[in-house]
Write a protein that holds these residues in place. Structure first.
Motif, PDB file in Angstrom:
ATOM      1  N   ARG A  21      11.688  -2.988   0.221  1.00  9.22           N
ATOM      2  CA  ARG A  21      12.763  -2.445   1.060  1.00  9.22           C
ATOM      3  C   ARG A  21      13.025  -3.400   2.223  1.00  9.22           C
ATOM      4  NH1 ARG A  21      13.953   0.609  -2.225  1.00  9.22           N
ATOM      5  NH2 ARG A  21      14.201   2.847  -2.170  1.00  9.22           N
ATOM      6  N   ASP A  54       4.028  -5.346  11.493  1.00  9.93           N
ATOM      7  CA  ASP A  54       4.617  -4.291  10.648  1.00  9.93           C
ATOM      8  C   ASP A  54       3.460  -3.367  10.252  1.00  9.93           C
ATOM      9  OD1 ASP A  54       5.950  -2.723   8.858  1.00  9.93           O
ATOM     10  OD2 ASP A  54       6.801  -4.376   7.683  1.00  9.93           O
ATOM     11  N   GLY A  56       1.863  -0.298   8.539  1.00  7.64           N
ATOM     12  CA  GLY A  56       2.250   0.469   7.347  1.00  7.64           C
ATOM     13  C   GLY A  56       3.341  -0.303   6.625  1.00  7.64           C
ATOM     14  N   HIS A  84      -0.875  -2.930  -2.101  1.00  9.48           N
ATOM     15  CA  HIS A  84       0.276  -3.392  -1.315  1.00  9.48           C
ATOM     16  C   HIS A  84      -0.041  -4.725  -0.637  1.00  9.48           C
ATOM     17  CE1 HIS A  84       2.351   0.800  -0.770  1.00  9.48           C
ATOM     18  NE2 HIS A  84       2.567   0.265  -1.946  1.00  9.48           N
ATOM     19  N   ALA A 104      -6.020  -2.190   6.133  1.00  8.42           N
ATOM     20  CA  ALA A 104      -6.781  -1.357   7.077  1.00  8.42           C
ATOM     21  C   ALA A 104      -6.077  -0.033   7.285  1.00  8.42           C
ATOM     22  CB  ALA A 104      -6.915  -2.072   8.427  1.00  8.42           C
ATOM     23  N   VAL A 106      -4.945   2.485  10.038  1.00  5.08           N
ATOM     24  CA  VAL A 106      -4.657   2.330  11.471  1.00  5.08           C
ATOM     25  C   VAL A 106      -5.715   3.045  12.315  1.00  5.08           C
ATOM     26  CG1 VAL A 106      -3.050   4.295  11.521  1.00  5.08           C
ATOM     27  CG2 VAL A 106      -2.863   2.527  13.249  1.00  5.08           C
ATOM     28  N   LEU A 124       5.871   6.052   8.319  1.00  5.41           N
ATOM     29  CA  LEU A 124       4.458   6.420   8.448  1.00  5.41           C
ATOM     30  C   LEU A 124       4.275   7.740   9.210  1.00  5.41           C
ATOM     31  CD1 LEU A 124       1.566   5.374   7.896  1.00  5.41           C
ATOM     32  CD2 LEU A 124       1.670   4.153  10.059  1.00  5.41           C
TER      33      LEU A 124
HETATM   34  C1  LIG Z   1       6.618   4.915   3.022  1.00  4.31           C
HETATM   35  S1  LIG Z   1       5.683   3.454   3.044  1.00  4.31           S
HETATM   36  C2  LIG Z   1       6.700   2.467   4.111  1.00  4.31           C
HETATM   37  C3  LIG Z   1       6.572   0.995   3.895  1.00  4.31           C
HETATM   38  C4  LIG Z   1       7.415   0.143   4.842  1.00  4.31           C
HETATM   39  N1  LIG Z   1       7.032   0.359   6.225  1.00  4.31           N
HETATM   40  C5  LIG Z   1       8.878   0.437   4.674  1.00  4.31           C
HETATM   41  O1  LIG Z   1       9.394   1.241   5.458  1.00  4.31           O
HETATM   42  O2  LIG Z   1       9.518  -0.108   3.782  1.00  4.31           O
HETATM   43  C6  LIG Z   1       4.317   3.882   4.109  1.00  4.31           C
HETATM   44  C7  LIG Z   1       3.179   2.885   4.051  1.00  4.31           C
HETATM   45  O3  LIG Z   1       2.209   3.253   5.044  1.00  4.31           O
HETATM   46  C8  LIG Z   1       0.912   3.001   4.503  1.00  4.31           C
HETATM   47  N2  LIG Z   1      -0.064   3.856   5.212  1.00  4.31           N
HETATM   48  C9  LIG Z   1      -0.237   5.187   5.067  1.00  4.31           C
HETATM   49  N3  LIG Z   1      -1.211   5.620   5.882  1.00  4.31           N
HETATM   50  C10 LIG Z   1      -1.668   4.539   6.561  1.00  4.31           C
HETATM   51  C11 LIG Z   1      -2.708   4.345   7.514  1.00  4.31           C
HETATM   52  N4  LIG Z   1      -3.453   5.361   7.923  1.00  4.31           N
HETATM   53  N5  LIG Z   1      -2.912   3.094   7.983  1.00  4.31           N
HETATM   54  C12 LIG Z   1      -2.146   2.043   7.536  1.00  4.31           C
HETATM   55  N6  LIG Z   1      -1.172   2.170   6.609  1.00  4.31           N
HETATM   56  C13 LIG Z   1      -0.935   3.405   6.128  1.00  4.31           C
HETATM   57  C14 LIG Z   1       1.057   3.334   3.026  1.00  4.31           C
HETATM   58  O4  LIG Z   1       0.067   2.710   2.231  1.00  4.31           O
HETATM   59  C15 LIG Z   1       2.469   2.853   2.712  1.00  4.31           C
HETATM   60  O5  LIG Z   1       2.465   1.539   2.231  1.00  4.31           O
END
Ligand SMILES: C[S@@+](CC[C@H](N)C(=O)[O-])C[C@H]1O[C@@H](n2cnc3c(N)ncnc32)[C@H](O)[C@@H]1O
Length: 432
Positions: A21, A54, A56, A84, A104, A106, A124
């Motif tokens: 995206r 960036d 997530g 990912h 990681a 967050v 997120l």
């Molecule tokens: C809906 S996707 C959005 C990806 C990107 N930010 C976008 O908008 O195109 C949400 C991402 O957040 C990551 N994610 C979920 N919980 C997380 C956490 N606790 N720490 C880091 N990443 C996390 C997921 O693995 C996923 O890749």
């Protein structure tokens, strides 16, 4: 929890990868132009570097396109899902981009890395539990450089609350062999049967149409996740206040212009409200706002009038090659179609058709002489409508070709656009 899901107490998607995206609001050039319009100081020096995180990041491809287009960007991507991060690292290597990707949660990043001038957190906040939301706030509060900016995307109240019904349907089909297909089939069946929910929530019906054409990975991340909390703007403001940050404005330019984004009958109530949380609450209800993309900063980045004007005047703007002519222009806003006054947009589009120009030069076009606020609003509307875009001002050469060759081979739906410091759909170009 599926065997393929990353280890987190708060995020589950059935092991499907999030599709590539690009979000136009993520480009530092876009964020800078919106901050300028709002009367804020820059979040990073014009010549860079732009330390961009960036959080997530998914597969990181959208942010890699930005790094390919804007050589000032020093990209760090963080995501919970090892698959990912593996895709992101391989793409960066293939495109020759020196980005850091880190796998990681967050909640485990204490102390957070940084400092960063721009932190993006898209997709997120509404899809994690409250403890993780608190961790996001700690992260941005600790990792943001002085003067930096955080972009927060989340599903909002009240319009986003309708999508809890979609979540219920997908949750009820979680055990299906293909839960995405099963959930979509039920929602489509209900809509075809004219279920009252869809009659009451036309925006949910429009979203269903786009979901039916979507990559299943997108639907999985959006709807298979048991965590789903549409957030009130005031609650997000309180969360960010705890991190020392205050609301600067929307990254969606139209939404910073009350007269063009709110029903006229609601304008007096909104205009009379000075408290930012109460004001944003009124606006969200007036627009039945389903999602927000907000900008947050530490206090004290507002500019005095003369500095605000000087900052806007220096920004160069260009129209896209597919920009409309000077005739009738209708903006398709959240509150319905809004007519753009021909005597304002006509001369502006004619001027931009001759080539890129700074705000300062465009001020000499007759309707804008002595009316910089009018020009500011008109350009922000053209930005929002995808008709015009600010240009990167640093003059650094960007070689986006390796990324774009790779993007073409992978059939990504976007290409790096170096003059804009952003990305565009294949075949779209800016008129310089
Ligand atoms: C809906 S996707 C959005 C990806 C990107 N930010 C976008 O908008 O195109 C949400 C991402 O957040 C990551 N994610 C979920 N919980 C997380 C956490 N606790 N720490 C880091 N990443 C996390 C997921 O693995 C996923 O890749």
């Amino acid at each position: 929890m599926s065997a393929n899901d990353p280890a987190s107490s708060a995020y589950r998607t059935g092991g499907l990868r999030y599709p590539p995206r690009h979000h136009r609001e993520h480009a530092p050039v876009w964020i800078d132009a919106v901050l300028a319009a709002l009367g804020h100081a820059p979040a990073f020096p014009a010549g860079g570097p732009v330390r961009l995180c960036d959080l997530g990041c998914g597969t990181g491809l959208g942010s890699l396109a930005l790094a390919a287009a804007d050589p000032r960007i020093r990209l760090t991507g963080i995501d919970l899902d090892p698959a990912h991060i593996e895709i992101a690292g391989a793409a960066a290597a293939a495109a020759g981009i020196a980005a850091k990707f880190r796998c990681a949660d967050v909640a485990q990043l204490d102390p957070p890395p940084g400092p960063f001038d721009v932190i993006l957190c898209h997709g997120l906040l509404s899809w994690v539990d409250d403890a993780t939301r608190q961790a996001v706030a700690r992260f941005v509060g600790g990792a943001l450089a002085p003067g930096g900016v955080v972009l927060l995307h989340y599903m909002s109240q009240p319009g986003g609350a309708a999508f809890a019904a979609f979540h219920q349907v997908f949750a009820a089909h979680a055990d299906a062999r293909d839960p995405v297909a099963a959930g979509l089939a039920v929602l489509r069946g209900l809509r075809d049967a004219q279920a009252g929910f869809f009659r009451l929530h036309p925006h949910a019906s429009a979203t269903l149409d786009s979901l039916l054409a979507e990559d299943p990975g997108y639907v999985a991340h959006e709807y298979l996740n048991p965590c789903f909390t549409p957030l009130a703007a005031g609650a997000v403001m309180a969360l960010m206040r705890g991190a020392g940050l205050t609301y600067a404005g929307s990254a969606t330019p139209c939404e910073n212009i009350d007269a063009l984004s709110l029903p006229g009958s609601c304008l007096p109530m909104v205009a009379a409200e000075r408290d930012p949380a109460r004001r944003e609450t009124l606006k969200d209800i007036a627009r039945n706002q389903a999602l927000r993309i907000d900008l947050y900063r530490r206090p004290g980045t507002g500019l005095a009038d003369a500095a605000h004007l000087a900052r806007m005047r220096s920004i160069p703007w260009a129209a896209m090659t597919d920009a409309p002519g000077p005739g009738r222009l209708t903006f398709d806003t959240r509150i319905g179609p809004v007519e753009g006054a021909a005597e304002i947009f006509g001369p502006l589009l004619t001027a931009l058709a001759a080539g890129a120009q700074t705000f300062g030069a465009l001020e000499r076009v007759p309707p804008f002489a002595g009316r910089p606020a009018l020009l500011n609003q008109a350009l922000q509307m053209l930005l929002w409508a995808g008709i015009a875009h600010p240009l990167r001002q640093d003059g650094t050469a960007a070689d986006a070709a390796p990324f774009n060759r790779w993007a073409e081979a992978q059939r990504l739906p976007f290409r790096a656009a170096p003059r804009l410091g952003s990305a565009l759909a294949p075949g779209r170009h800016v008129r310089l």
